[in-house]
Design a protein around this motif. Structure first.
Motif, PDB file in Angstrom:
ATOM      1  N   UNK A   1       0.793  -1.237   0.000  1.00  0.00           N
ATOM      2  CA  UNK A   1       0.000   0.000   0.000  1.00  0.00           C
ATOM      3  C   UNK A   1       0.822   1.282   0.000  1.00  0.00           C
ATOM      4  N   UNK A   2       1.659   1.485   0.989  1.00  0.00           N
ATOM      5  CA  UNK A   2       2.541   2.653   0.997  1.00  0.00           C
ATOM      6  C   UNK A   2       3.711   2.369   1.925  1.00  0.00           C
ATOM      7  N   UNK A   3       4.802   3.093   1.717  1.00  0.00           N
ATOM      8  CA  UNK A   3       5.985   2.872   2.540  1.00  0.00           C
ATOM      9  C   UNK A   3       5.728   3.360   3.962  1.00  0.00           C
TER      10      UNK A   3
ATOM     11  N   UNK B   1       8.722  -3.222  -8.326  1.00  0.00           N
ATOM     12  CA  UNK B   1       9.598  -2.046  -8.295  1.00  0.00           C
ATOM     13  C   UNK B   1       9.034  -0.966  -7.386  1.00  0.00           C
ATOM     14  N   UNK B   2       8.627  -1.397  -6.180  1.00  0.00           N
ATOM     15  CA  UNK B   2       8.221  -0.424  -5.178  1.00  0.00           C
ATOM     16  C   UNK B   2       9.408   0.340  -4.638  1.00  0.00           C
ATOM     17  N   UNK B   3       9.246   0.997  -3.502  1.00  0.00           N
ATOM     18  CA  UNK B   3      10.344   1.829  -2.987  1.00  0.00           C
ATOM     19  C   UNK B   3      11.567   0.999  -2.630  1.00  0.00           C
ATOM     20  N   UNK B   4      11.399  -0.311  -2.451  1.00  0.00           N
ATOM     21  CA  UNK B   4      12.555  -1.159  -2.175  1.00  0.00           C
ATOM     22  C   UNK B   4      13.569  -1.192  -3.289  1.00  0.00           C
ATOM     23  N   UNK B   5      13.137  -0.869  -4.522  1.00  0.00           N
ATOM     24  CA  UNK B   5      14.080  -0.903  -5.642  1.00  0.00           C
ATOM     25  C   UNK B   5      15.047   0.289  -5.594  1.00  0.00           C
TER      26      UNK B   5
ATOM     27  N   UNK C   1       3.932  -7.345 -11.029  1.00  0.00           N
ATOM     28  CA  UNK C   1       2.652  -8.017 -10.813  1.00  0.00           C
ATOM     29  C   UNK C   1       1.500  -7.173 -11.345  1.00  0.00           C
ATOM     30  N   UNK C   2       1.612  -5.852 -11.185  1.00  0.00           N
ATOM     31  CA  UNK C   2       0.607  -4.908 -11.669  1.00  0.00           C
ATOM     32  C   UNK C   2       1.199  -3.516 -11.507  1.00  0.00           C
ATOM     33  N   UNK C   3       0.381  -2.491 -11.766  1.00  0.00           N
ATOM     34  CA  UNK C   3       0.944  -1.146 -11.854  1.00  0.00           C
ATOM     35  C   UNK C   3       0.429  -0.200 -10.771  1.00  0.00           C
ATOM     36  N   UNK C   4      -0.102  -0.733  -9.686  1.00  0.00           N
ATOM     37  CA  UNK C   4      -0.435   0.140  -8.566  1.00  0.00           C
ATOM     38  C   UNK C   4       0.849   0.777  -8.042  1.00  0.00           C
ATOM     39  N   UNK C   5       0.710   1.991  -7.516  1.00  0.00           N
ATOM     40  CA  UNK C   5       1.894   2.800  -7.229  1.00  0.00           C
ATOM     41  C   UNK C   5       2.867   2.137  -6.262  1.00  0.00           C
TER      42      UNK C   5
END
Length: 303
Positions: free
Chosen positions: A14-16, A45-49, A70-74
């Motif tokens: 969901x969010x960091x 490729x969330x904030x962990x990238x 997996x998909x393109x949610x932020x």
């Protein structure tokens, strides 16, 4: 470090959540590195990238990767505008995710880096970038053989089954286990006996299909975002109650389960309590499932 390993760079959903109370588990959103025989596969490729990219710029061994989304949610793509290898001329980035063709995948990846959302577009990336045409069968990248299927999450969302040197890793970051089953159960008494018989068959087929994709995985990384109480408030949002995740892993004969996509509202203490309850369920079912919390920085030897 062995030649084959898996490392968690982001485990939140969901969010960091960069809070002091969350740092043992980690606050970055979804990103998993899998490296083998000089080849690099990245899941989401969330904030962990972002810290992963900084790490990559300090090594000389690899200059190409495949990123499967997996998909393109932020929370699964928002690290890309800050991913340093994308701005380096000696890197090659290959992207794959939901889409009818390579052009559609490119549009989805680049959309967040356009005005008014971001001042720098993907046109400024210096790396060689390829968007992969959806194959008729499996994806291949070095020693990786990758299949995928739709899972239960708003929009089109993939789960991935990765074969690597005789091991099977299943990565399903966002998925609502037993979504159809629970939707039917909510209204089950409204159906007549013939409809109930039909829906019972549908529930079994749906569950069997989900289990087949996970079946016998050596490592399953799966959405376990909600407690039962929160799941009841957010039914249909596309995330699993951890109880359903652990029971599905047991039924699928999984070797190791890593609870993933942790709710950003849950601190370390609460996630540890979820883990302890999972261990209770496993013991009660007399299962050999090995269950862990996916933690930022945790590295698994795949050699």
């Amino acid at each position: 470090m062995s030649e084959a390993y898996l490392r968690f760079w982001g485990v939140r959903g969901s969010y960091s959540a960069p809070f002091a109370s969350h740092l043992d588990v980690g606050g970055n959103t979804s990103c998993v590195e899998i490296r083998a025989d000089g080849h690099l596969l990245v899941c989401d490729a969330g904030t962990g990238i972002i810290p992963f990219g900084q790490h990559l710029m300090q090594q000389d061994g690899i200059r190409e990767m495949l990123v499967i989304l997996t998909h393109y949610h932020w929370d699964h793509v928002c690290g890309l505008p800050f991913f340093l290898p994308a701005f380096a001329e000696d890197w090659r980035l290959n992207f794959f995710g939901p889409g009818q063709n390579a052009g559609e995948i490119e549009r989805h990846v680049s959309a967040q880096m356009r005005a008014p959302y971001f001042p720098v577009s993907t046109d400024t990336w210096h790396a060689a970038v390829d968007y992969l045409q959806p194959p008729g069968g499996n994806l291949e990248h070095g020693p990786f053989r990758i299949s995928y299927q739709n899972v239960h999450h708003p929009g089109i969302t993939y789960g991935y089954r990765i074969n690597l040197n005789g091991k099977v890793i299943v990565y399903i970051s966002d998925n609502e286990c037993l979504f159809l089953n629970k939707s039917i159960e909510q209204r089950y008494q409204e159906f007549n006996s013939e409809e109930q018989r039909l829906y019972d068959s549908m529930k079994r087929e749906e569950y069997d299909s989900a289990l087949q994709f996970m079946q016998g995985a050596d490592i399953l990384i799966h959405d376990a975002q909600y407690t039962p109480e929160d799941y009841e408030k957010k039914r249909g949002w596309g995330h699993s109650c951890y109880i359903d995740t652990v029971n599905s892993a047991i039924d699928a004969g999984v070797g190791q389960l890593y609870l993933y996509h942790h709710d950003p509202n849950y601190d370390d203490e609460r996630i540890n309590a979820i883990h302890q309850d999972c261990l209770r369920i496993i013991a009660e079912r007399q299962s050999a499932l090995d269950c862990h919390i996916a933690r930022e920085g945790l590295t698994l030897d795949l050699a």
